[in-house]
Structure formats: C-alpha cells, structure tokens
Design a protein around this motif. Structure first.
Motif, PDB file in Angstrom:
ATOM      1  N   GLU A  18      14.340  39.704 104.688  1.00  0.00           N
ATOM      2  CA  GLU A  18      15.570  39.911 105.449  1.00  0.00           C
ATOM      3  C   GLU A  18      15.635  41.284 106.118  1.00  0.00           C
ATOM      4  OE1 GLU A  18      18.161  37.983 106.091  1.00  0.00           O
ATOM      5  OE2 GLU A  18      17.485  36.220 105.000  1.00  0.00           O
ATOM      6  N   ALA A  61      12.435  36.879 108.412  1.00  0.00           N
ATOM      7  CA  ALA A  61      13.297  35.976 109.185  1.00  0.00           C
ATOM      8  C   ALA A  61      13.715  36.581 110.520  1.00  0.00           C
ATOM      9  CB  ALA A  61      14.532  35.635 108.362  1.00  0.00           C
ATOM     10  N   ARG A  69      13.401  33.964 120.393  1.00  0.00           N
ATOM     11  CA  ARG A  69      14.162  34.357 121.569  1.00  0.00           C
ATOM     12  C   ARG A  69      13.210  34.784 122.693  1.00  0.00           C
ATOM     13  NH1 ARG A  69      18.933  37.420 119.275  1.00  0.00           N
ATOM     14  NH2 ARG A  69      18.899  35.451 118.147  1.00  0.00           N
ATOM     15  N   SER A 150      15.884  28.014 112.510  1.00  0.00           N
ATOM     16  CA  SER A 150      16.300  26.617 112.580  1.00  0.00           C
ATOM     17  C   SER A 150      16.539  26.286 114.053  1.00  0.00           C
ATOM     18  CB  SER A 150      17.545  26.433 111.736  1.00  0.00           C
ATOM     19  OG  SER A 150      17.977  25.104 111.765  1.00  0.00           O
ATOM     20  N   ARG A 151      17.214  25.179 114.301  1.00  0.00           N
ATOM     21  CA  ARG A 151      17.394  24.729 115.682  1.00  0.00           C
ATOM     22  C   ARG A 151      18.189  25.724 116.530  1.00  0.00           C
ATOM     23  NH1 ARG A 151      22.453  24.074 116.603  1.00  0.00           N
ATOM     24  NH2 ARG A 151      23.919  23.349 115.035  1.00  0.00           N
ATOM     25  N   ASN A 152      18.052  25.631 117.843  1.00  0.00           N
ATOM     26  CA  ASN A 152      18.913  26.376 118.748  1.00  0.00           C
ATOM     27  C   ASN A 152      20.116  25.526 119.135  1.00  0.00           C
ATOM     28  OD1 ASN A 152      17.497  28.696 118.799  1.00  0.00           O
ATOM     29  ND2 ASN A 152      16.750  28.475 120.901  1.00  0.00           N
ATOM     30  N   ASN A 162      11.821  25.497 110.857  1.00  0.00           N
ATOM     31  CA  ASN A 162      11.862  25.584 109.397  1.00  0.00           C
ATOM     32  C   ASN A 162      11.649  24.226 108.742  1.00  0.00           C
ATOM     33  OD1 ASN A 162      14.296  24.408 110.061  1.00  0.00           O
ATOM     34  ND2 ASN A 162      15.506  25.568 108.592  1.00  0.00           N
TER      35      ASN A 162
ATOM     36  N   PRO B 165      22.593  28.667 113.448  1.00  0.00           N
ATOM     37  CA  PRO B 165      21.146  28.782 113.304  1.00  0.00           C
ATOM     38  C   PRO B 165      20.491  29.627 114.394  1.00  0.00           C
ATOM     39  CG  PRO B 165      21.790  26.552 113.921  1.00  0.00           C
ATOM     40  CD  PRO B 165      23.034  27.281 113.593  1.00  0.00           C
ATOM     41  N   GLN B 166      21.046  29.606 115.600  1.00  0.00           N
ATOM     42  CA  GLN B 166      20.352  30.320 116.669  1.00  0.00           C
ATOM     43  C   GLN B 166      20.463  31.837 116.541  1.00  0.00           C
ATOM     44  OE1 GLN B 166      21.179  28.965 120.621  1.00  0.00           O
ATOM     45  NE2 GLN B 166      19.813  30.468 121.543  1.00  0.00           N
ATOM     46  N   TYR B 167      21.621  32.330 116.182  1.00  0.00           N
ATOM     47  CA  TYR B 167      21.809  33.787 116.181  1.00  0.00           C
ATOM     48  C   TYR B 167      21.870  34.394 114.793  1.00  0.00           C
ATOM     49  CZ  TYR B 167      22.656  32.939 121.056  1.00  0.00           C
ATOM     50  OH  TYR B 167      22.498  32.548 122.347  1.00  0.00           O
ATOM     51  N   ALA B 169      19.981  34.980 111.973  1.00  0.00           N
ATOM     52  CA  ALA B 169      18.632  34.869 111.412  1.00  0.00           C
ATOM     53  C   ALA B 169      18.657  35.036 109.901  1.00  0.00           C
ATOM     54  CB  ALA B 169      17.735  35.934 112.033  1.00  0.00           C
ATOM     55  N   GLY B 170      17.712  34.395 109.244  1.00  0.00           N
ATOM     56  CA  GLY B 170      17.564  34.573 107.805  1.00  0.00           C
ATOM     57  C   GLY B 170      18.625  33.827 107.025  1.00  0.00           C
ATOM     58  N   LYS B 171      18.857  34.279 105.792  1.00  0.00           N
ATOM     59  CA  LYS B 171      19.770  33.557 104.898  1.00  0.00           C
ATOM     60  C   LYS B 171      21.104  34.274 104.775  1.00  0.00           C
ATOM     61  CE  LYS B 171      17.049  30.221 103.930  1.00  0.00           C
ATOM     62  NZ  LYS B 171      17.399  28.935 104.579  1.00  0.00           N
ATOM     63  N   ASP B 242      24.009  22.729 109.334  1.00  0.00           N
ATOM     64  CA  ASP B 242      23.491  23.077 110.661  1.00  0.00           C
ATOM     65  C   ASP B 242      22.304  24.017 110.549  1.00  0.00           C
ATOM     66  OD1 ASP B 242      25.293  21.600 112.069  1.00  0.00           O
ATOM     67  OD2 ASP B 242      26.074  23.265 113.265  1.00  0.00           O
ATOM     68  N   ARG B 243      22.438  24.978 109.668  1.00  0.00           N
ATOM     69  CA  ARG B 243      21.428  26.028 109.598  1.00  0.00           C
ATOM     70  C   ARG B 243      20.161  25.576 108.882  1.00  0.00           C
ATOM     71  NH1 ARG B 243      22.717  31.259 110.076  1.00  0.00           N
ATOM     72  NH2 ARG B 243      21.298  31.658 108.358  1.00  0.00           N
ATOM     73  N   LEU B 244      20.341  24.801 107.835  1.00  0.00           N
ATOM     74  CA  LEU B 244      19.178  24.439 107.032  1.00  0.00           C
ATOM     75  C   LEU B 244      18.578  23.122 107.494  1.00  0.00           C
ATOM     76  CD1 LEU B 244      17.496  25.041 104.456  1.00  0.00           C
ATOM     77  CD2 LEU B 244      19.084  23.571 103.220  1.00  0.00           C
ATOM     78  N   PHE B 245      19.424  22.194 107.807  1.00  0.00           N
ATOM     79  CA  PHE B 245      19.003  20.819 107.949  1.00  0.00           C
ATOM     80  C   PHE B 245      18.948  20.407 109.410  1.00  0.00           C
ATOM     81  CE2 PHE B 245      19.345  16.275 106.716  1.00  0.00           C
ATOM     82  CZ  PHE B 245      18.298  16.294 105.808  1.00  0.00           C
ATOM     83  N   GLY B 246      19.547  21.238 110.281  1.00  0.00           N
ATOM     84  CA  GLY B 246      19.494  20.907 111.697  1.00  0.00           C
ATOM     85  C   GLY B 246      20.512  19.869 112.123  1.00  0.00           C
ATOM     86  N   THR B 247      21.638  19.764 111.427  1.00  0.00           N
ATOM     87  CA  THR B 247      22.716  18.916 111.944  1.00  0.00           C
ATOM     88  C   THR B 247      23.375  19.637 113.128  1.00  0.00           C
ATOM     89  OG1 THR B 247      24.211  19.908 110.367  1.00  0.00           O
ATOM     90  CG2 THR B 247      23.208  17.815 109.737  1.00  0.00           C
ATOM     91  N   HIS B 248      24.335  18.962 113.770  1.00  0.00           N
ATOM     92  CA  HIS B 248      24.860  19.517 115.032  1.00  0.00           C
ATOM     93  C   HIS B 248      26.376  19.641 115.052  1.00  0.00           C
ATOM     94  CE1 HIS B 248      20.912  19.383 116.808  1.00  0.00           C
ATOM     95  NE2 HIS B 248      20.766  18.187 116.279  1.00  0.00           N
ATOM     96  N   PHE B 249      26.966  19.946 113.890  1.00  0.00           N
ATOM     97  CA  PHE B 249      28.425  20.054 113.871  1.00  0.00           C
ATOM     98  C   PHE B 249      28.925  21.055 114.916  1.00  0.00           C
ATOM     99  CE2 PHE B 249      27.573  18.596 109.519  1.00  0.00           C
ATOM    100  CZ  PHE B 249      28.423  17.505 109.485  1.00  0.00           C
ATOM    101  N   TYR B 250      28.217  22.153 115.055  1.00  0.00           N
ATOM    102  CA  TYR B 250      28.713  23.221 115.925  1.00  0.00           C
ATOM    103  C   TYR B 250      27.813  23.433 117.140  1.00  0.00           C
ATOM    104  CZ  TYR B 250      31.139  23.887 111.548  1.00  0.00           C
ATOM    105  OH  TYR B 250      31.863  23.669 110.414  1.00  0.00           O
TER     106      TYR B 250
END
Ligand code: HEM
Ligand code: CU
Lengths: 185, 637
Positions: A18, A61, A69, A150-152, A162, B165-167, B169-171, B242-250
């Motif tokens: 991190e 990460a 980007r 992850s996804r954009n 990931n 997920p896009q902005y 980064a990390g956990k 969204d962040r881990l699994f790639g769903t699209h709620f947001y």
C-alpha cells in the motif's frame, strides 16, 4: 486476542503493497533505468536497486493502478485494445513475443520494438515506465493478484485485472479461444 | 454450570434480606479472572468496557486532529505529506463518527438504560457481549490498517468514484467499508436490545409517561439506528463488491449510478448525526433536573420533540448533495425540511431554558457543560440553517465553514453533554466523585479552547479555504488565522487532558460517593453506587415520573422472583403491568467465539469473495453452539 490475530493477518497481507511513493529520488530513478538486457533484447535482469526497494512494481497496488491510468493516457489502447490486441499484439492471451519478464516488458516500452511499437523512453519517466510495465504484466497474468486494479468505471470488455483475465484464455477447455495475434515480428 | 445457591424455585420473599442479597449475588455474578471477563454478559461490565474503549478512540482521534493542526499552522509545512494527510483526515472523521460518537452514546445506554427502567440486565445480554467484541474488532481493523500505511484516504463519506475501483487503489477503501460493517453490526445489535429492554422490561408501573427522558431519547435513537444503518451496510457492501468482484452498482457506463452512493450514504448519514445528538439531548434533559432542582419543563413537549426529530431526520438527507446537480424542486423541498428541524430543536432548547429559569440552579460541573452545550449548539444550529439554503451552501460547500459548522454541532451538541454526563454518572460507575476543581478547570479550558479553535474556521471558510487540503501557499490570506487556530487547539487539548487526568485520578482517589449524591429523581440512583451484579434486590414499582423525589423514603417493590436463577420481570408495553417472570441468559463464551469467526470472515472477504462461503462455516458452528438448547424449560407466565 482478536486484535493480535487481526494484526498478524493484516501485517502479512499488508507489507508494502500500500505504500505510495509519489516522487522517486533522482538517483534511484536513474539506477532503475539501468536494466541488464540479453543481447537478443529478450529477458535479462532488473537493476540491484529494484530488489532493494522490494520489487515495488509487481505487488504494489498504487503503482499498478498508476500503470493502468498511464495505459489509457499514453494511448496503448489504440493498438493493444483493452488487452485483446488490435494492430498490436494482445496481452490477454498470455503469449509474449519477448517473454513474460518485467524487464522485457520494460524494454519494449522504453525502447520500442520492430513492426510499429514506438519507444516511450523520452515521453515518460523511468518510474512511469516501470508502473506501466507492471500493469501490462497483470493483464496477461493467469494468477489474480490482490494488489492488481479492479474494473474501471466504463464499459466492460473483459474481467478486471485482479480477476486474472488471461486465465480464461489459458484454459483450453472444450472451446478454446484464439484471439487475433496481430502481425508477427 | 454453576449450582444454584438456594434450593430450586426459592422466591425472594421466602428469605430474609441479607440472605437474599448474597443468593442473588451468587446467581448473577461474573466469576473473577480472565475467563469471567471473556464470558460475562453483565450489562454494567460490558457498558463500562464500551465507554472506556470509545474514550480511547476519542483520544486517538484527538491525536490525529492535533497532527492536522500542527501541519496547517504554517503554509507549505513539511510535517505531513499529501498522502498521509489524506489518511489522517479520513481516519479522524471515520474514527470520531463510527468508533467514538455513535458507540459512546450506545455504551452509556447499555450501562444506564437497564438501571433507569429498573430491571436486572439488558435484553439479549449475549448479543450485547457479541456487539462489544465486534466493535473492538472493527476499531482494531481500522487502526492496524492505518499503522500499515493502509488507512482509508477517501474521506469519512468515501464518495465514489474516488473510493471506487478506478480511483481507490489498493485495499484502503475496502478497510473503510468493512470497518463500517463492523460498527453498524454492533450498533444494530445494541439498538435491538434497547428497544426490547425499554418496551418490555420496564419496572411495573413505569407507564409511557413515566419513562425518564434519557430512556426516551435512546428509544428514538434505537429506531433511527434500525432504519438508517441498513442503508449504509448495503452501500458499503455494494462498494466492496464493485471493487473486488467487478459488479457495477456505481458504474454509470454499465447502468450503475454514482449518485446512488450519495443517496444511500446520506440516507444513513443525516440520521447518523441525530443518532449522536438525540442521546445527548436525553442526557441534558435528565441531568438538568437535579441541578435545576425541579422537574424538566414540558415533559410531553420534550418527548414529542425527540420523536419529531427522529421522523424528520429521514427527510433531510439531500441537503448534503446540493452541489450534486439535482432538480430545483428537490433542492427547495430539502431546504424547507432542513429548516423545519429547527422547530423541534427549538422546542427542546426553550424547555431547557425554562427549566433553568424556573429552577434554583446549582452550578456544578455537569450543569456548566449543559450551559456550554446550549450556547455552542445554538451557534452550530444557526450555521446549520445557513447552509441549508442552496445558494449559501453552494458558496461554502467543502470549505472550512462546513468544518466549523459540524464541529459546533458535534462537539457542542454531543461531546459537551457527554462530558457533563461523565461527571454526573461517574459516581454510579465507580462509587467515587470526580473532582469539582479539576472539572471546572477542564470545562473552562475546553469551552474557551473550543470556540477559539473553531469559530475562526467560519471566517477561513468564507475566505475560501477548502477543507481536506494538506497545505496552502504563503501568499494566500489564511496564515494568521491558521496559526491562531492551531494555538487555540493547544488550549483545547489541555482541557481534554485535564478531563482525562480527572477521570483517572478520581477513579482511584476520588471522594467516596453516597448512593444518590445529586439527590436525583431517577431509578438508577435507587441502588448502590456502583450497583450490585443484580442491580436491584427487589424490582422497584414506579408510581410517578420522579420516583425518588415523590417516594423518597419508601420505594415500593415487587416480589415473587426466583433467586436460584436469573429472573426479571416482563411488563406490558404501554401500562407496564407485570406479565411474566423471564429468565435472563447466563454467562457464555459463544458470543466471543462468534465475534472472532465473524471478524475472520469479514476481513478475509476484503481479499477474496470465497471468504463468504468458507468463512460462514465457523460462524455457523459458533451460532449453533450459542443457541444449543439447554434443556431447561421456558418459564411459565
Ligand atoms: C478534539 C478536537 C477536534 C479537533 C481539533 C478537530 C479538528 C479537525 C480538523 C483539523 C479536521 C480536518 C479538516 C480538513 O482537513 O478538511 C477535522 C475533520 C473532521 N472532524 Fe474533527 N476535530 C476534533 C474533534 C472531532 C469530533 C469530536 C468529531 C465527531 C464527533 C469530529 C468529526 C470530524 C469529521 C467528521 C471530520 C471530517 C473528516 C473528513 O473530511 O472526512 N472531530 N477535524
Ligand atoms: Cu444532514
């Protein structure tokens, strides 16, 4: 007790993944540029300092997401697509003309390759090239990394980095996928 | 299991007083030592722990605030870099809101509500133990992550796409989101316990119009928790997915919605500030009586104001989103509803003023804090009405004006009453009084330091200084005020330090307190200080709103409870007529084990979705152990 458990597991997962180094020391950046490449310009070894820093471009990460980007900003997509390839080769299939090592990818970006891959050495800093190289490696990796982005927030064309998008293509299965490889060098 | 101290089915009236107390003590005790500490379900022990832990988080959050003020004291300071500063203000906000302000109010209620309604333990005592462990785990998660440079850095309301997920980064954002899950889980557990305790375990005769005001405020607060917290748990779970699994709620490109986050967050977030403020208002209403030496003016008005605030709280959330570009009509509606909340707040204010006006005030430290609260909260309320207007808010949104406003309402509206409450109920918790001299000193340092720190922030905000900036340039006109603010923060810190010293010193060397040191009218003072494990040897019967004033010498009691097992009285909802004798659960290790299993699953699920599958197995095992039938029959009515 729960705290100790938590602490240990977090420390193991955490380490340096991190850290955010917003600007490299100039001498370090200089040293990072001095990779040892085989005469074929395929494969080689990163400089000593890369290991001293703890391989920051593979498991960190922030660096990986910066790489993602840069991938958009510098127009990599126009030839390589979202990893599927186009006029340039695909990364998603896990096939590397110049091998999967990070140094090779670094060299490809910095110095360019025949058949249309331009050199970015004078358009980006060393730091950025490393970040980009680390990111490109995750696209073709068949093991998901927790540090990978992850996804954009855009249309999805493939699983996110990931989630090891290349795994699907590695898996021959009953109906193997053969993405277009682009021109052969 | 422990052997009953008397023959089965012995009733309290069958034995004389000294034997009664010793048998009850045997039945209700928490065994000494480590094991006892892990298995206890006594609401007083858990409540004390909860309060202590929350104050530790207050101190930690205070350290972060001090660091920020140090950094901002001069332009272009090099103490903290931008990345670390982002983590620090996020940690400070998240820690203060989720680990201090909400839990501390719930914690005080866990301790006091069962005593105030005259029962022997909180409803669902094991859930109560579970709640505490989950809370500690969530706090540890956040702070350990921060120590590992993994602290969240997306602000305490973690807007997407910044936290997406896009902005993000990390956990770091995941740590924030999962910390939310922990704290909301623990708050929901307590809310359910409090509602049941207040509805079904009130002492016989405590009809709805004889419920102490603090208890009323906790009832309303608990309903707010039950209705508001699920929204944020859904929001943060969606974020993790969204962040881990790639769903699209947001993700708007795939049919998700960024504004959905803001709506879900503030649908929780606005009631959240009332979840913090209403208990504080209840504390004020309760504490003001012994110090004004008269009943609180307008009991009905105060209760109705609490309920009205609770309902209105769900109709204002969009005032946090005025600059998000919503339809005009929506903006106007939420401006109006935001201003409307000033009505119930005003009613309470005038009731308190009337109580003091008509009373014979005794200016002890708790009353000083109440007066400090009234002044400060009114200022914060006025700036609140200002930012409720769209054009004004558009100007000052995300500037230091807002930082000033919410610290006036949060510190003035909740922390001051809380500090007063600590002085007031300290003898109940520890059996000792806090020092008046130190109390006065800390009050004056805090009130002066607070206003000198936060008032100039209004001006900085009007001068355009944005919030959440790690530094500013020397040619901007903000330097002088920032130095002044940082120096004043030293005074404020000194005040808090003195308060902590007073607490620690008084806990050991304070004057020994009588059972009812303030001559207060509510039931928690009808037992010893600190109360025995069973709270009341005989359950009191209540004949008025102020039982200890109206029946000073002879508080009637109910009899007929068994002494050989943990029993308490269940009463009807409105009239509080006795309905049944109910068994209260015994000590158990399962809540702790269940909390550990839940913790492992929740943290693991930040890294892999499979955690939800495999991690559920230990949780299921722990829950089965928890609820394993004991073979003792349910008691008859
Ligand atoms: C002890 C005295 C306190 C001081 C000196 C203090 C100071 C500050 C400062 C300097 C900021 C950051 C402003 C920025 O960089 O934008 C801040 C933010 C904040 N504070 Fe405090 N604070 C104190 C206590 C509290 C308390 C008791 C609470 C809540 C109960 C609280 C809640 C918040 C929140 C929610 C934020 C916003 C964080 C964010 O922007 O995400 N503070 N405070
Ligand atoms: Cu609000």
């Amino acid at each position: 007790m729960a705290g100790v458990l938590l602490g240990v597991s977090a420390a193991l997962a955490g380490c340096q993944r991190e850290e955010r180094q917003l600007r490299l020391d100039p001498p370090v950046a200089d040293a990072l540029d001095k990779i040892a490449l085989m005469p074929s310009r395929i494969g080689g070894a990163p400089p000593e300092v890369y290991f001293k820093l703890g391989k920051p471009y593979e498991a960190n990460a922030y660096n990986l997401s910066q790489g993602k980007r840069l991938y958009t900003w510098f127009g990599c997509k126009s030839c390589h697509g979202d990893g599927q390839g186009g006029s340039g080769p695909a990364f998603l299939d896990g096939w590397w003309y110049y091998g999967p090592e990070l140094v090779s990818i670094f060299a490809s970006i910095r110095d360019g390759r025949p058949h249309g891959m331009p050199a970015f050495g004078d358009k980006m800093t060393t730091d950025q090239i490393w970040q980009l190289a680390g990111y490109v490696q995750t696209i073709g990796s068949y093991e998901g990394k927790t540090a990978a982005p992850s996804r954009n927030d855009e249309k999805q064309t493939r699983p996110a980095e990931n989630r090891a998008p290349a795994k699907l293509l590695f898996d021959e299965g009953p109906s193997p996928v053969h993405p277009d490889q682009g021109p052969t060098p | 299991m422990t052997r009953p101290a008397t023959a089965p089915d012995t009733r309290d009236i069958d034995i004389e007083r000294t034997r009664l107390t010793s048998t009850l003590a045997e039945t209700w005790k928490t065994p000494p030592g480590f094991w006892g500490a892990l298995t206890t379900v006594d609401h007083k022990i858990i409540g004390r722990r909860y309060i202590f832990t929350a104050f530790v988080f207050l101190a930690l959050g205070g350290v972060l605030a001090a660091l920020m003020r140090l950094q901002l004291a001069q332009p272009e300071a090099r103490l903290i870099g931008p990345d670390r500063y982002n983590q620090i203000f996020t940690m400070h906000g998240a820690n203060m809101m989720f680990l201090f302000a909400v839990p501390v109010m719930e914690a005080v209620a866990v301790y006091l509500v069962p005593l105030m309604v005259g029962t022997r333990n909180i409803a669902f005592p094991r859930l109560n133990a579970f709640s505490y462990w989950i809370y500690v785990a969530g706090g540890a998660l956040l702070w350990i992550a921060f120590a590992l440079d993994m602290g969240p850095d997306v602000g305490w309301f973690a807007y997407v796409p910044l936290s997406g997920p896009q902005y993000g980064a990390g956990k770091r954002a995941d740590i924030w989101a999962q910390m939310i899950t922990f704290t909301e889980l623990s708050a929901l557990a307590i809310a359910v316990e409090l509602v049941v305790t207040i509805f079904k375990q009130r002492a016989p005769g405590m009809t709805l119009d004889r419920i102490p005001l603090f208890v009323w405020s906790m009832l309303v607060t608990s309903f707010l928790v039950i209705m508001a917290m699920p929204a944020i748990m859904i929001a943060s779970t969606g974020l993790i997915l969204d962040r881990l699994f790639g769903t699209h709620f947001y993700n708007p490109a795939e049919g998700g919605d960024v504004l959905l986050w803001q709506h879900l967050f503030w649908f929780f977030g606005h009631p959240e500030v009332y979840i913090i403020f209403l208990p504080a208002a209840g504390m004020v209403s309760t504490m003001i009586e012994p110090f004004a030496r008269r009943p609180a003016f307008g009991y009905l008005g105060l209760v109705m104001a609490l309920i009205a605030t609770g309902i209105l709280a769900f109709g204002l959330w969009v005032h946090h989103m005025f600059v998000a570009g919503l339809p005009r009509l929506g903006d106007s509606f939420f401006t109006a509803s935001s201003m409307a909340i000033a009505i119930p707040a005003g009613i309470q204010m005038f009731c308190w003023l009337a109580t003091l006006w008509d009373g014979r005030p005794v200016f002890k430290t708790p009353l000083l804090f109440i007066i400090g609260f009234i002044v400060t909260f009114v200022i914060g309320g006025l700036t609140g009405v200002m930012v409720a207007s769209v054009p004004f808010d558009t100007q000052v949104h995300d500037t230091y004006f807002v930082v000033a406003h919410f610290h006036y309402v949060l510190i003035g509206g909740a922390v001051f009453p809380l500090l007063g409450a600590v002085h007031y109920w300290f003898p109940k918790l520890t059996g000792r009084m806090m020092s008046e001299t130190l109390g006065r000193w800390s009050f004056w340092l805090i009130i002066v330091g607070f206003n000198a720190t936060f008032f100039p922030m209004h001006i900085l905000g009007l001068e355009g200084m944005p919030r959440r900036v790690y530094t500013y340039q020397p040619d901007l006109p903000w330097h002088g005020l920032n130095v002044f603010i940082s120096l004043s923060a030293v005074v404020l810190t000194a005040g808090f330090l003195l308060f902590f010293i007073n607490v620690l010193k008084s806990a050991r060397f304070g004057e020994v307190a009588p059972d009812n040191p303030w001559d207060a009218p509510t039931l928690e003072w009808a037992t010893t200080s600190p109360p025995p494990s069973y709270n009341f040897a005989m359950i009191p019967v209540v004949g008025s709103l102020h039982p200890l004033w109206d029946e000073r010498d002879t508080l009637p009691v109910a009899d007929g409870l068994r002494t050989d097992r943990r029993e308490l009285i269940v009463t009807t909802l409105a009239a509080a007529e006795p309905q049944a004798r109910e068994a209260s659960p015994r000590n158990s290790i399962w809540p702790l084990l269940a909390a550990v299993a839940t913790t492992i699953m929740l943290i693991w699920s930040i890294f892999s979705p499979w955690a939800v599958v495999w991690g559920s197995i230990p949780i299921a095992v722990a829950l089965i152990g928890w609820f394993w039938p004991k073979g003792t029959p349910e008691d008859e009515s």
